[in-house]
Write an enzyme that holds these catalytic residues in place. Structure first.
Site, PDB file in Angstrom:
ATOM      1  N   CYS A   1      39.667  53.341  33.501  1.00  0.00           N
ATOM      2  CA  CYS A   1      39.171  53.815  34.701  1.00  0.00           C
ATOM      3  C   CYS A   1      40.330  54.597  35.344  1.00  0.00           C
ATOM      4  CB  CYS A   1      38.584  52.880  35.373  1.00  0.00           C
ATOM      5  SG  CYS A   1      37.059  52.324  34.809  1.00  0.00           S
TER       6      CYS A   1
ATOM      7  N   ASP B   1      36.510  44.514  33.193  1.00  0.00           N
ATOM      8  CA  ASP B   1      36.524  44.000  34.587  1.00  0.00           C
ATOM      9  C   ASP B   1      35.362  44.436  35.428  1.00  0.00           C
ATOM     10  OD1 ASP B   1      38.601  42.317  33.912  1.00  0.00           O
ATOM     11  OD2 ASP B   1      39.665  42.629  35.550  1.00  0.00           O
TER      12      ASP B   1
ATOM     13  N   ASP C   1      43.003  46.107  31.971  1.00  0.00           N
ATOM     14  CA  ASP C   1      43.242  45.025  32.827  1.00  0.00           C
ATOM     15  C   ASP C   1      44.238  43.922  32.163  1.00  0.00           C
ATOM     16  OD1 ASP C   1      41.462  45.670  34.934  1.00  0.00           O
ATOM     17  OD2 ASP C   1      40.172  46.172  33.368  1.00  0.00           O
ATOM     18  N   LYS C   2      43.718  42.595  31.592  1.00  0.00           N
ATOM     19  CA  LYS C   2      44.364  41.491  31.112  1.00  0.00           C
ATOM     20  C   LYS C   2      44.958  41.701  29.993  1.00  0.00           C
ATOM     21  CE  LYS C   2      42.751  40.412  35.088  1.00  0.00           C
ATOM     22  NZ  LYS C   2      41.903  41.749  35.045  1.00  0.00           N
TER      23      LYS C   2
ATOM     24  N   SER D   1      40.230  43.945  42.960  1.00  0.00           N
ATOM     25  CA  SER D   1      40.405  45.218  41.923  1.00  0.00           C
ATOM     26  C   SER D   1      41.331  46.213  42.209  1.00  0.00           C
ATOM     27  CB  SER D   1      39.085  45.845  41.759  1.00  0.00           C
ATOM     28  OG  SER D   1      39.298  47.105  40.990  1.00  0.00           O
TER      29      SER D   1
END
Length: 537
Positions: free
Chosen positions: A191, A78, A120-121, A467
């Site tokens: 991250c 992302d 993320d996803k 985000s």
């Protein structure tokens, strides 16, 4: 065993022949076949090291008497997709990931599975797949990135976006910006702050689908490889007892996850992901549940981007078990089953809190309510969400004139073009699931506001999303979205927006009749969308 469907009987001779072409022996085919759903690639920093994590999982499975069979699914970053056309494709990958794993898991009747996500996803997509397949399984992520260090201060990716704003505002030099670029993301891993990926990996623990440490042990620690081996061994025990996701991911365990989310001050994207995972479990979970959890749960952690601590600090302080321990003192943890084969209250009881500033005690909580807040009002009739943990006290209640933009790109131009003044409320329309399309994360405008030191005086509203690295009075997921004739679509420059986060209110200062008149003439902007992928949204 489920895999007997392709291993037992004379009429399965062709199947066994194919398995032998993979190198399996007769002895191996007597053992459970364990699917290893990985997401290794050389694109995403959180996934580039998963090859070693996957190998450790497979070693654990073999040690415990299973036969690992690896396959892969997609993952995108992302951060790399942010602020351009690519971000429109981020959210839809969650469904692609879930569908691809479900298809593989049904076509190949594994006895159990190990899911290895990171970012993320991929995490929610894999949890959705686990819900659909409902076979014994376990999760182990790739782990978080270590924080960078810029002039004796820990920083992460969110800081880099903000430093861009500082550079545009002539607060730092190009040389300083380059220095930040070189050190902010020093290792592989998801991250380093409490962004969406790490929030979801922590909540996978809270749901009971991963061993303690899944969300917090850094990617580069050898402890992460040991955890992967233990997960490979543990899935065999879960299989032996035939414990399925439907017995773990119950409504009560989702409430455990919600309360941990509130205590952590996690990403607003959890409203999208937890609700969709629950839907795949045929459990009703909605914004009412988030609101209830927020009201009853104190915020115990203040992690980047809302605070100075990072995931590595949370891990050293006691991790998610430490958070569970303190929440259990208020009887907020349900005794639900976990893949550890002990319930969450037992995990909480045996946990330790080693740093009471990273994981605060109840009497010293950062806030008496949770780190996410649900708002409603005449431009958010179906609700919206804000990470209240990252909002400065003076912005919790705010009113100001709207500055309206029809896309993220236009808003960025307006911010860097000095069109935003103190007190303004930026309104970004047509960034929702259908209006975007794709519901892009908008870290760039929120970071630009923070970098230009406007976050103390400026709020941002959108029917899109943010985000997990976003902070400030950034209110997203406004529903109905403008594209679907939501009232946010009729907001105009100069309209006064009224925000009251403690009381859960978001309004435009217009009468009901004024809103009704504007809605009569309102026609949403239409897209000529040629993407087959995005047309599915």
């Amino acid at each position: 065993m489920r895999s007997d469907e392709i291993k037992n009987g004379v009429n399965r001779t062709p199947h066994k022949s194919l398995l032998k072409s993979l190198g399996l022996t007769d002895e191996e085919m007597k053992k459970p076949l364990i699917g290893i759903a990985g997401s290794f690639n050389e694109i995403v920093p959180g996934h580039m090291h998963l090859r070693s994590v996957i190998d450790s999982v497979k070693a654990g499975v073999r040690t415990a008497g299973g036969i690992p069979m690896e396959f892969n699914t997609i993952a995108i970053c992302d951060g790399l997709a942010m602020n351009h056309e690519g971000m429109k494709y981020s959210l839809v990958t969650r469904e692609i990931i879930a569908d691809s794993i479900e298809a593989t898991g049904m076509a190949m009747p594994f006895d159990a599975m190990v899911f290895i996500p990171s970012c993320d996803k991929v995490v929610p997509g894999m949890l959705m797949a686990a819900a659909r397949l409902d076979i014994p399984c376990i999760f182990v992520s790739g782990g978080p990135m270590l924080a960078g260090n810029f002039r004796n201060e820990k920083i992460g990716l969110s800081n880099v976006f903000e430093y861009v704003g500082q550079f545009e505002n002539n607060q730092i030099t190009e040389e300083e910006l380059k220095e930040v670029e070189n050190i902010a993301c020093p290792t592989c891993g998801s991250c380093s702050g409490m962004y969406t990926a790490n929030t979801m990996n922590c909540l996978t623990e809270a749901l009971g689908m991963a061993l303690p440490g899944n969300g917090t042990v850094p990617a580069v620690y050898s402890k992460r490889l040991r955890l992967a081996k233990l997960a490979g061994m543990q899935v065999m025990k879960v299989l032996e007892q035939n414990i399925k996701p439907s017995e773990i991911m119950t409504k009560e365990s989702f409430y455990n996850a919600l309360r941990v989310d509130m205590a952590l001050g996690g990403s607003t994207n959890t409203t999208l992901h937890l609700c969709e995972i629950a839907k795949n479990m045929k459990i009703d979970l909605n914004l009412h549940d988030f609101n209830k959890a927020s009201k009853e749960t104190p915020q115990l952690c203040k992690l980047s981007p809302s605070g100075k601590y990072f995931i590595e600090d949370l891990d050293a302080a006691g991790g998610i078990p430490g958070v569970l321990k303190n929440l259990d003192k208020l009887n907020l943890i349900n005794p639900t089953m976990t893949v550890s084969l002990v319930n969450q209250k037992e995990i909480a009881k045996n946990a330790k809190v080693l740093n009471t500033d990273v994981i605060r005690n109840l009497e010293n909580a950062y806030n008496n309510t949770g780190g996410l807040s649900v708002l409603r009002g005449n431009i958010a009739k179906n609700g919206c969400i804000v990470k209240s943990a990252g909002v400065l006290p003076k912005m919790l209640v705010h009113s100001g004139p709207a500055k309206v933009f029809n896309s993220e790109e236009d808003a960025i131009k307006g911010i860097y073009g000095n069109k935003i003044k103190k007190g303004d409320v930026i309104v970004i329309k047509y960034e929702g699931i259908k209006g975007g399309p794709g519901m892009r994360e908008m870290l760039s405008p929120t970071a630009a506001i923070a970098g230009m030191k406007l976050d103390e005086d400026v709020a941002l509203l959108t029917d899109g999303r943010f985000s997990g690295a976003t902070r400030g009075a950034s209110i997203g997921h406004i529903s109905p979205e403008a594209y679907e004739y939501g009232e946010i679509g009729i907001v105009e420059d100069g309209d006064i927006i009224e925000i009251d986060i403690p009381n859960g209110v978001l309004n435009v200062r217009l009468t009901d009749n004024e809103i009704k008149e504007r809605m009569k003439n309102f026609k949403p902007i239409q897209h000529d969308n040629k993407s087959i992928c995005l047309r599915k949204l």
